[in-house]
Scaffold this active site. Structure first.
Site, PDB file in Angstrom:
ATOM      1  N   ASP A   1       0.819  -1.214   0.000  1.00  0.00           N
ATOM      2  CA  ASP A   1       0.000   0.000   0.000  1.00  0.00           C
ATOM      3  C   ASP A   1       0.852   1.263   0.000  1.00  0.00           C
ATOM      4  O   ASP A   1       0.367   2.332  -0.363  1.00  0.00           O
ATOM      5  CB  ASP A   1      -0.920  -0.010   1.227  1.00  0.00           C
ATOM      6  CG  ASP A   1      -1.893   1.159   1.211  1.00  0.00           C
ATOM      7  OD1 ASP A   1      -2.663   1.281   0.242  1.00  0.00           O
ATOM      8  OD2 ASP A   1      -1.871   1.968   2.160  1.00  0.00           O
TER       9      ASP A   1
ATOM     10  N   LEU B   1      -7.635   6.954   1.830  1.00  0.00           N
ATOM     11  CA  LEU B   1      -7.723   7.973   0.784  1.00  0.00           C
ATOM     12  C   LEU B   1      -6.461   8.035  -0.073  1.00  0.00           C
ATOM     13  O   LEU B   1      -6.348   8.908  -0.931  1.00  0.00           O
ATOM     14  CB  LEU B   1      -7.974   9.355   1.409  1.00  0.00           C
ATOM     15  CG  LEU B   1      -9.318   9.518   2.134  1.00  0.00           C
ATOM     16  CD1 LEU B   1      -9.393  10.877   2.797  1.00  0.00           C
ATOM     17  CD2 LEU B   1     -10.475   9.340   1.154  1.00  0.00           C
ATOM     18  N   ARG B   2      -5.524   7.119   0.171  1.00  0.00           N
ATOM     19  CA  ARG B   2      -4.286   7.182  -0.594  1.00  0.00           C
ATOM     20  C   ARG B   2      -4.550   6.960  -2.090  1.00  0.00           C
ATOM     21  O   ARG B   2      -3.893   7.562  -2.938  1.00  0.00           O
ATOM     22  CB  ARG B   2      -3.292   6.146  -0.064  1.00  0.00           C
ATOM     23  CG  ARG B   2      -1.890   6.318  -0.624  1.00  0.00           C
ATOM     24  CD  ARG B   2      -0.869   5.421   0.063  1.00  0.00           C
ATOM     25  NE  ARG B   2      -0.451   5.968   1.335  1.00  0.00           N
ATOM     26  CZ  ARG B   2      -0.522   5.334   2.491  1.00  0.00           C
ATOM     27  NH1 ARG B   2      -1.026   4.118   2.534  1.00  0.00           N
ATOM     28  NH2 ARG B   2      -0.112   5.899   3.609  1.00  0.00           N
ATOM     29  N   GLY B   3      -5.509   6.122  -2.428  1.00  0.00           N
ATOM     30  CA  GLY B   3      -5.836   5.883  -3.834  1.00  0.00           C
ATOM     31  C   GLY B   3      -6.328   7.139  -4.527  1.00  0.00           C
ATOM     32  O   GLY B   3      -5.953   7.438  -5.667  1.00  0.00           O
TER      33      GLY B   3
ATOM     34  N   VAL C   1      -3.225   9.633  -4.907  1.00  0.00           N
ATOM     35  CA  VAL C   1      -2.246   9.205  -5.905  1.00  0.00           C
ATOM     36  C   VAL C   1      -2.812   9.347  -7.313  1.00  0.00           C
ATOM     37  O   VAL C   1      -2.106   9.769  -8.242  1.00  0.00           O
ATOM     38  CB  VAL C   1      -1.801   7.753  -5.635  1.00  0.00           C
ATOM     39  CG1 VAL C   1      -0.976   7.224  -6.796  1.00  0.00           C
ATOM     40  CG2 VAL C   1      -1.007   7.671  -4.342  1.00  0.00           C
TER      41      VAL C   1
END
Length: 377
Positions: A233, A314-316, A319
């Site tokens: 991740d 919320l990293r998706g 990015v």
């Protein structure tokens, strides 16, 4: 795909000058210049477009968070990463600092440089190429994190610190080949540094911290084991590559490799113009990145796709926004388009999907199907 050589030595910077403002001139050495060992040119790599795009986007915007390249052995993973060295732009660093501190960013300076900055002492700066540091699988924790000289600390009262690989990789690239075989304790060290941007070494009550903000690039063969979800991740992008099946492309790859092995310097010279062109594109894209806009409608659409795919955290979302802007900037556009998002979204989200062993649909195809529903295309 071909397999390449070692990383090229960093360029020697200009003579140090006492100033706070970084030097603006960019004088990268021509890609055809003599390295320690000749590197296969990035622009000569045939196929594997997802992998090459992922690497380029991370060079344009390091905050994307790196890339994990998974694929069959012999598909050019290491070759592509090492070929990237030729294309890395220059950065301004404090000359006498082993951590490559940015003279204009107090928050990411080492303690040594920050103290000078607070005291209004002149900071000597010079230009150097972004470094790419290899992390070997057999590396010890001391080699990765650095070591404290306890004897000097106790007898002389000074914090004598021997920097490790994380110090060398600050503001650069940390490359781990066969990352899925890395020892768990080193994985934890990388996770801590990647999450905080700092590396802390503690020995016998003595603690030293230094900045460790790097682009994490990993490669591996899925047959040799899966990557821990916590580490997977952390990679901004994930490129899944396979063996080229087109006979004509396979022949071209074999011929390219044979030509390079026969005369590496002559082969590199043939691609010098393409290398210089791509290098200039990357430098210009890094400079223009902050001017690229993405509309609120597209941002909402990206978040809708992530929500429908049940992406954790919320990293998706973050990015995907960054990668789409980097792609638009690389291709000379000031505004992100729907096509930009479609091209980068599988790279950003596939490794973040919840795994269902009973599901037969390809993860990339699942992302594209959800994208088409949300954006109605």
């Amino acid at each position: 795909m071909p397999t390449g050589g070692e990383a090229v030595s960093p360029l020697s910077g200009a003579a140090p000058v006492a100033r706070r403002v970084p030097l603006r001139g960019r004088t990268a050495a021509p890609p055809g210049s003599l390295p320690v060992r000749p590197i296969f040119p990035f622009t000569a790599i045939v196929g594997q477009e997802e992998m090459k795009l992922s690497l380029i986007l991370n060079v344009i915007d390091p905050k994307i968070g790196g890339v994990m390249i998974m694929g069959d052995r012999g598909t050019g993973k290491s070759t592509a990463v090492r070929a990237l060295v030729d294309l890395l732009p220059e950065i301004t660093v404090v000359s006498d600092d082993p951590f490559n501190s940015d003279p204009e960013d107090p928050e990411s300076m080492s303690d040594f440089v920050r103290e000078k900055f607070k005291n209004n002492e002149p900071l000597f700066t010079n230009k150097k190429k972004i470094a790419m540091v290899d992390l070997p699988l057999g590396a010890t924790e001391d080699r990765v994190c650095g070591t404290i000289d306890l004897e000097r600390a106790l007898t002389e009262g000074v914090k004598a610190f021997e920097p490790g690989l994380l110090a060398q990789a600050n503001r650069g690239i940390l490359y781990v080949d066969e990352v899925n075989l890395l020892d768990d304790h080193l994985v934890d060290v990388l996770l801590d540094a990647a999450a905080s941007g700092w590396n802390t070494v503690e020995r016998e009550g003595i603690s030293i911290s230094h900045p460790a903000r790097f682009i994490l690039i990993g490669s591996g063969n899925p047959e040799e084991g899966e990557l821990r979800p916590q580490l997977l991740d952390r990679f901004g992008l994930h490129a899944q590559i396979g063996t080229v099946q087109d006979p004509e492309l396979r022949v071209k790859i074999v011929e390219q490799r044979a030509s390079f092995d026969e005369s590496p310097l002559f082969f590199r010279k043939k691609y010098q113009t393409q290398q210089e062109k791509l290098m200039n594109l990357l430098i210009a894209a890094r400079q223009r990145l902050n001017t690229v806009q993405i509309s609120s409608e597209l941002r909402i659409g990206i978040s809708q796709v992530c929500a429908q795919l049940n992406i954790d955290g919320l990293r998706g979302d973050i990015v995907t926004n960054r990668a789409a802007k980097a792609l638009a900037c690389f291709e000379g556009r000031q505004q992100v388009t729907v096509k930009d998002i479609l091209r980068v979204m599988p790279l950003c989200l596939c490794h973040r999907l919840r795994k269902d062993p009973l599901e037969t649909i390809d993860s990339g195809e699942k992302v594209r199907e959800t994208f088409q529903k949300v954006f109605a295309i």
